[in-house]
Design a protein around this motif. Structure first.
Motif, PDB file in Angstrom:
ATOM      1  N   TYR A 110       0.629  11.148  -8.663  1.00  0.00           N
ATOM      2  CA  TYR A 110      -0.368  11.945  -9.358  1.00  0.00           C
ATOM      3  C   TYR A 110       0.266  12.614 -10.566  1.00  0.00           C
ATOM      4  N   LYS A 111      -0.461  12.586 -11.687  1.00  0.00           N
ATOM      5  CA  LYS A 111       0.028  13.173 -12.939  1.00  0.00           C
ATOM      6  C   LYS A 111      -0.841  14.378 -13.300  1.00  0.00           C
ATOM      7  N   ASN A 112      -0.198  15.538 -13.414  1.00  0.00           N
ATOM      8  CA  ASN A 112      -0.836  16.789 -13.842  1.00  0.00           C
ATOM      9  C   ASN A 112      -2.064  17.149 -13.001  1.00  0.00           C
ATOM     10  N   GLN A 113      -1.997  16.900 -11.713  1.00  0.00           N
ATOM     11  CA  GLN A 113      -3.103  17.280 -10.838  1.00  0.00           C
ATOM     12  C   GLN A 113      -2.588  17.579  -9.429  1.00  0.00           C
ATOM     13  N   ASN A 114      -3.383  18.321  -8.695  1.00  0.00           N
ATOM     14  CA  ASN A 114      -3.047  18.671  -7.329  1.00  0.00           C
ATOM     15  C   ASN A 114      -3.434  17.498  -6.429  1.00  0.00           C
ATOM     16  N   TYR A 115      -2.460  16.944  -5.736  1.00  0.00           N
ATOM     17  CA  TYR A 115      -2.745  15.778  -4.898  1.00  0.00           C
ATOM     18  C   TYR A 115      -3.641  16.114  -3.709  1.00  0.00           C
ATOM     19  N   LEU A 116      -3.763  17.397  -3.369  1.00  0.00           N
ATOM     20  CA  LEU A 116      -4.621  17.801  -2.256  1.00  0.00           C
ATOM     21  C   LEU A 116      -6.094  17.885  -2.651  1.00  0.00           C
ATOM     22  N   SER A 117      -6.373  17.839  -3.942  1.00  0.00           N
ATOM     23  CA  SER A 117      -7.743  17.918  -4.432  1.00  0.00           C
ATOM     24  C   SER A 117      -8.505  16.649  -4.052  1.00  0.00           C
ATOM     25  N   SER A 118      -9.770  16.804  -3.762  1.00  0.00           N
ATOM     26  CA  SER A 118     -10.579  15.648  -3.350  1.00  0.00           C
ATOM     27  C   SER A 118     -10.854  14.693  -4.514  1.00  0.00           C
ATOM     28  N   ASN A 119     -10.801  15.188  -5.750  1.00  0.00           N
ATOM     29  CA  ASN A 119     -11.059  14.304  -6.888  1.00  0.00           C
ATOM     30  C   ASN A 119      -9.774  13.876  -7.601  1.00  0.00           C
ATOM     31  N   ALA A 120      -8.612  14.033  -6.973  1.00  0.00           N
ATOM     32  CA  ALA A 120      -7.341  13.582  -7.560  1.00  0.00           C
ATOM     33  C   ALA A 120      -7.297  12.054  -7.565  1.00  0.00           C
ATOM     34  N   THR A 121      -6.818  11.490  -8.675  1.00  0.00           N
ATOM     35  CA  THR A 121      -6.720  10.041  -8.785  1.00  0.00           C
ATOM     36  C   THR A 121      -5.277   9.646  -9.040  1.00  0.00           C
ATOM     37  N   SER A 122      -4.885   8.559  -8.448  1.00  0.00           N
ATOM     38  CA  SER A 122      -3.510   8.089  -8.569  1.00  0.00           C
ATOM     39  C   SER A 122      -3.241   7.576  -9.977  1.00  0.00           C
ATOM     40  N   ALA A 123      -2.029   7.821 -10.480  1.00  0.00           N
ATOM     41  CA  ALA A 123      -1.642   7.386 -11.826  1.00  0.00           C
ATOM     42  C   ALA A 123      -1.054   5.975 -11.822  1.00  0.00           C
ATOM     43  N   ILE A 124      -0.958   5.351 -10.666  1.00  0.00           N
ATOM     44  CA  ILE A 124      -0.365   4.016 -10.566  1.00  0.00           C
ATOM     45  C   ILE A 124      -1.371   2.970 -11.043  1.00  0.00           C
ATOM     46  N   ASN A 125      -0.971   2.192 -12.040  1.00  0.00           N
ATOM     47  CA  ASN A 125      -1.823   1.110 -12.550  1.00  0.00           C
ATOM     48  C   ASN A 125      -1.502  -0.220 -11.909  1.00  0.00           C
ATOM     49  N   LEU A 126      -0.215  -0.453 -11.652  1.00  0.00           N
ATOM     50  CA  LEU A 126       0.238  -1.745 -11.170  1.00  0.00           C
ATOM     51  C   LEU A 126       1.223  -1.541 -10.025  1.00  0.00           C
ATOM     52  N   ASN A 127       1.048  -2.293  -8.953  1.00  0.00           N
ATOM     53  CA  ASN A 127       1.911  -2.210  -7.780  1.00  0.00           C
ATOM     54  C   ASN A 127       2.299  -3.644  -7.417  1.00  0.00           C
ATOM     55  N   ILE A 128       3.536  -4.031  -7.798  1.00  0.00           N
ATOM     56  CA  ILE A 128       3.970  -5.422  -7.619  1.00  0.00           C
ATOM     57  C   ILE A 128       5.216  -5.468  -6.746  1.00  0.00           C
ATOM     58  N   VAL A 129       5.237  -6.388  -5.798  1.00  0.00           N
ATOM     59  CA  VAL A 129       6.436  -6.668  -5.012  1.00  0.00           C
ATOM     60  C   VAL A 129       6.924  -8.042  -5.437  1.00  0.00           C
ATOM     61  N   ALA A 130       8.164  -8.082  -5.967  1.00  0.00           N
ATOM     62  CA  ALA A 130       8.703  -9.345  -6.473  1.00  0.00           C
ATOM     63  C   ALA A 130      10.222  -9.329  -6.338  1.00  0.00           C
ATOM     64  N   PRO A 131      10.828 -10.522  -6.241  1.00  0.00           N
ATOM     65  CA  PRO A 131      12.295 -10.581  -6.145  1.00  0.00           C
ATOM     66  C   PRO A 131      12.948 -10.406  -7.515  1.00  0.00           C
ATOM     67  N   ASP A 132      14.172  -9.885  -7.501  1.00  0.00           N
ATOM     68  CA  ASP A 132      14.949  -9.815  -8.742  1.00  0.00           C
ATOM     69  C   ASP A 132      15.744 -11.114  -8.881  1.00  0.00           C
ATOM     70  N   GLU A 133      16.693 -11.155  -9.820  1.00  0.00           N
ATOM     71  CA  GLU A 133      17.448 -12.388 -10.070  1.00  0.00           C
ATOM     72  C   GLU A 133      18.352 -12.776  -8.904  1.00  0.00           C
ATOM     73  N   ASP A 134      18.651 -11.810  -7.994  1.00  0.00           N
ATOM     74  CA  ASP A 134      19.478 -12.113  -6.824  1.00  0.00           C
ATOM     75  C   ASP A 134      18.654 -12.475  -5.595  1.00  0.00           C
ATOM     76  N   GLY A 135      17.326 -12.420  -5.713  1.00  0.00           N
ATOM     77  CA  GLY A 135      16.468 -12.741  -4.579  1.00  0.00           C
ATOM     78  C   GLY A 135      16.108 -11.542  -3.720  1.00  0.00           C
ATOM     79  N   THR A 136      16.529 -10.331  -4.106  1.00  0.00           N
ATOM     80  CA  THR A 136      16.195  -9.120  -3.367  1.00  0.00           C
ATOM     81  C   THR A 136      14.823  -8.637  -3.811  1.00  0.00           C
TER      82      THR A 136
END
Length: 190
Positions: A110-136
């Motif tokens: 959360y950016k500049n807002q109280n996460y406990l508020s009912s109208n708080a919105t997450s600032a995350i636009n993209l959530n990706i799980v991917a391997p790096d060049e070593d396969g981790t």
């Protein structure tokens, strides 16, 4: 006797040749062989801004145990340095949170807002799980690009929530360690 004289002359000639070779090697290594000069008349069109050298922070989650309430981490991003000096130019930054994928964690930011508020919105636009060049595998969370001005101090406060639900109380998670890196890439806005 002639042989003796020839040997002495040969010895002296070899000795002088070795000395001459040694002197040439010393001269070559002590003097520069090439010289280069350049003159530039261009003026720089880029202004520099003051930000801290360290643009990433690592949070180690060694003592995490499954629980219903989230783990809360707060951090700020500002357009000033530790001495309070304001940036000289308009700039923007991209915020990334890079996490290991050892445990079944859920993230909210959360950016500049109280996460406990009912109208708080997450600032995350993209959530990706991917391997790096070593396969981790890593989870990368990104936000929208944020712009800062240069005329007044601006600060964004972020609250990162990390959920590790009680449903994961299992012995297979007891020795796993999770790590989070908060990375801020900033540049001058043109």
């Amino acid at each position: 006797m002639r042989r003796k004289k020839n040997r002495i002359y040969m010895f002296i000639i070899v000795f002088l040749l070795i000395d001459l070779l040694a002197v040439l090697v010393m001269i070559n290594t002590s003097n520069a062989r090439y010289e280069s000069t350049a003159v530039s008349n261009t003026e720089l069109e880029v202004a520099l801004y003051a930000l801290e050298e360290n643009d990433s922070y690592t949070i180690s989650l060694e003592e995490m145990v499954p629980r219903e309430e989230p783990y809360v981490y707060r951090f700020t991003v500002t357009n000033t340095d530790k001495n309070g000096r304001l940036t000289d130019v308009r700039l923007y930054y991209d915020l990334k949170i890079i996490a290991t994928t050892n445990m079944q964690l859920t993230y909210e930011l959360y950016k500049n807002q109280n996460y406990l508020s009912s109208n708080a919105t997450s600032a995350i636009n993209l959530n990706i799980v991917a391997p790096d060049e070593d396969g981790t595998f890593f989870r990368t969370l990104t936000t929208s690009r944020v712009y800062f001005g240069y005329q007044q101090e601006e600060t964004n406060e972020y609250t990162l929530l990390v959920y590790f639900p009680e449903s994961f109380k299992d012995s297979k998670y007891q020795d796993l360690i999770e790590s989070i890196q908060i990375k801020i890439d900033s540049q001058q806005a043109v």
